[in-house]
Motif scaffolding. Structure first.
Motif, PDB file in Angstrom:
ATOM      1  N   UNK A  70       0.842  -1.193   0.000  1.00 43.18           N
ATOM      2  CA  UNK A  70       0.000   0.000   0.000  1.00 43.18           C
ATOM      3  C   UNK A  70       0.882   1.249   0.000  1.00 43.18           C
ATOM      4  N   UNK A  71       0.635   2.131  -0.974  1.00 39.78           N
ATOM      5  CA  UNK A  71       1.391   3.375  -1.077  1.00 39.78           C
ATOM      6  C   UNK A  71       0.393   4.530  -1.085  1.00 39.78           C
ATOM      7  N   UNK A  72       0.185   5.116   0.060  1.00 40.53           N
ATOM      8  CA  UNK A  72      -0.685   6.291   0.164  1.00 40.53           C
ATOM      9  C   UNK A  72      -2.043   6.056  -0.486  1.00 40.53           C
ATOM     10  N   UNK A  73      -2.661   4.928  -0.179  1.00 40.52           N
ATOM     11  CA  UNK A  73      -3.997   4.654  -0.689  1.00 40.52           C
ATOM     12  C   UNK A  73      -4.050   3.934  -2.019  1.00 40.52           C
ATOM     13  N   UNK A  74      -2.923   3.719  -2.658  1.00 45.13           N
ATOM     14  CA  UNK A  74      -2.852   2.947  -3.901  1.00 45.13           C
ATOM     15  C   UNK A  74      -2.176   1.613  -3.614  1.00 45.13           C
ATOM     16  N   UNK A  75      -2.758   0.535  -4.118  1.00 46.76           N
ATOM     17  CA  UNK A  75      -2.160  -0.781  -3.957  1.00 46.76           C
ATOM     18  C   UNK A  75      -1.249  -1.068  -5.143  1.00 46.76           C
ATOM     19  N   UNK A  76       0.039  -1.242  -4.869  1.00 49.48           N
ATOM     20  CA  UNK A  76       1.030  -1.532  -5.904  1.00 49.48           C
ATOM     21  C   UNK A  76       1.404  -3.006  -5.822  1.00 49.48           C
ATOM     22  N   UNK A  77       1.200  -3.733  -6.906  1.00 55.28           N
ATOM     23  CA  UNK A  77       1.481  -5.170  -6.939  1.00 55.28           C
ATOM     24  C   UNK A  77       2.592  -5.443  -7.940  1.00 55.28           C
ATOM     25  N   UNK A 209       1.481  -3.280 -11.067  1.00 53.34           N
ATOM     26  CA  UNK A 209       0.066  -2.897 -11.192  1.00 53.34           C
ATOM     27  C   UNK A 209      -0.277  -1.886 -10.110  1.00 53.34           C
ATOM     28  N   UNK A 210      -0.979  -0.834 -10.495  1.00 55.79           N
ATOM     29  CA  UNK A 210      -1.460   0.175  -9.554  1.00 55.79           C
ATOM     30  C   UNK A 210      -2.981   0.109  -9.503  1.00 55.79           C
ATOM     31  N   UNK A 211      -3.527  -0.009  -8.312  1.00 59.48           N
ATOM     32  CA  UNK A 211      -4.971   0.010  -8.113  1.00 59.48           C
ATOM     33  C   UNK A 211      -5.299   1.145  -7.152  1.00 59.48           C
TER      34      UNK A 211
END
Length: 427
Positions: A70-77, A209-211
């Motif tokens: 989790x990066x400041x509200x964005x999930x980076x996979x 991937x950024x969500x």
């Protein structure tokens, strides 16, 4: 008595004839000087192609499951295996409700390519707006008919022939080397993976991937490129701006036609800040003078600098040109790790457990000053930790090239390296 020397000056006609002879001789020398590295380069590529057929890069290699941060509200996979990535990308397209933006440098017309093509067709059939960009030159070996989509799909074919090709002007002849997928403005992918069966299981690459809100970074990159290169038949994509600023996760985009090259500066700034370690993974590593000096300066101040590259890549000429840097790097304390048995195509770096980049740009002249490229810059301890684990995983499939081993290479190899040096501007 001996005949006296003729005191008359040489005639202008004779002087002109002499200069013409000198000019012809100079042109011959220049032609030969230019032809030698080209012939040597062709010989290297033919030899390595034969070798590649006898010893294919098809060994199994370690991979890691998709890992999220989790990066400041964005999930980076992070993805390190093509089959896992493709499943995630196809799932995203299959669940698209509004828009799909897909940009790929290479899109093979094989089974994997057909899966993506079918997913696109299914999406437009249910009313999704789909926009596709592909590079024509990179896909010359793919039948043009493969890129015939349903009429509702908006397709931009980046031209195969560009103005600077004949003059070897990389800024006006570079390719669209980016790999981007954005779905419904909420899910976005970027990294080194092209689309194709071979990449699914036989290449070691890295994608992210950024969500969440940071997906805008990749959407905006796609929109800007589309509007820059579209023709009259293509619709204009609306630039909606960013509702949320996320300084810890930003996209750097090279746009050579507009003389914009932030990715090189991104690397230089990060390397200059390093105090502990620099881990770089590159498919084709031919750093320019400034990046080379930055790495050497970091090593000189005690930073653990490691560069992981394929021992043998799919572009043999790039391998030979990269080796021209090895003497300085090894002598300066930079460690070189050679990935064995398979092609590593990742374009990543992580520094001091805080800073990372994942993207499409190689550290070579073509990527940093010629191609359209995109790299994410991420300042986050969690993602940096994950990339460090991936680097150690790749090191387990590598061997370290030592300075002693390098200096003992054959004289013929050293001569070949010097002959091939003039080809460096092409890469």
């Amino acid at each position: 008595m001996p005949r006296s020397l003729d005191p008359r000056p040489t005639s202008p006609v004779r002087i002109q004839a002499d200069w013409r002879r000198i000019g012809r001789a100079a042109r011959r020398v220049a032609l030969i000087a230019g032809a030698v590295p080209l012939v040597a380069g062709a010989a290297v590529m033919v030899t390595d192609k034969i070798r590649g057929q006898r010893y294919p890069l098809d060994s199994k290699f370690p991979t890691a499951p998709p890992t999220s941060t989790d990066i400041d509200g964005t999930t980076a996979t992070l993805y390190t295996y093509g089959a896992d990535l493709y499943d995630a990308m196809l799932e995203a397209i299959d669940h698209a409700q509004h828009t799909v933006f897909l940009e790929s440098y290479i899109w093979k017309g094989d089974q994997t390519g057909e899966r993506f093509k079918q997913a696109i067709a299914d999406a437009v059939a249910r009313g999704v707006e789909v926009y596709v960009i592909y590079d024509a030159f990179a896909n010359l070996v793919v039948p043009r008919s493969f890129f015939h989509f349903p009429p509702q799909v908006h397709v931009l074919r980046f031209p195969a022939l560009r103005a600077g090709l004949l003059t070897l002007n990389v800024r006006r002849s570079g390719r669209d080397h980016r790999k981007i997928l954005v779905v419904d403005e909420e899910t976005a992918f970027v990294g080194g993976y092209n689309i194709g069966e071979e990449y699914a299981t036989k290449w070691r690459d890295t994608h992210l991937r950024l969500q969440g809100r940071a997906a805008w970074e990749l959407q905006n990159a796609f929109v800007d490129f589309w509007n820059r290169w579209r023709s009259a038949k293509h619709p204009v994509l609306q630039d909606k701006g960013a509702a949320h600023w996320q300084p810890s996760l930003r996209a750097a985009r090279n746009a050579p036609s507009d003389l914009v090259f932030p990715i090189r500066g991104l690397y230089l700034d990060a390397i200059d800040r390093a105090t502990s370690h620099v881990y770089i993974t590159q498919a084709y590593f031919i750093p320019d003078r400034d990046i080379l000096q930055a790495l050497l300066a970091a090593a000189a101040r005690g930073v653990d600098v490691r560069v992981l590259v394929p021992e043998r890549s799919n572009h043999s000429l790039a391998d030979w040109l990269a080796r021209g840097r090895y003497t300085k790097l090894l002598r300066g304390g930079v460690r070189i790790m050679l990935y064995e048995g398979a092609m590593v195509h990742a374009k990543t770096a992580t520094i001091d457990g805080r800073w990372s980049t994942v993207g499409t740009a190689n550290i070579d002249r073509l990527s940093l000053t010629g191609n359209y490229e995109i790299n994410l810059e991420i300042v986050d301890n969690g993602l940096a930790s994950t990339l460090e684990e991936v680097f150690r995983m790749d090191e387990s499939n590598s061997r370290e090239l030592t300075y002693d081993e390098w200096t003992e290479r054959s004289p013929l190899t050293k001569i070949a390296e010097r002959i091939l040096e003039p080809l460096e501007p092409l890469l």
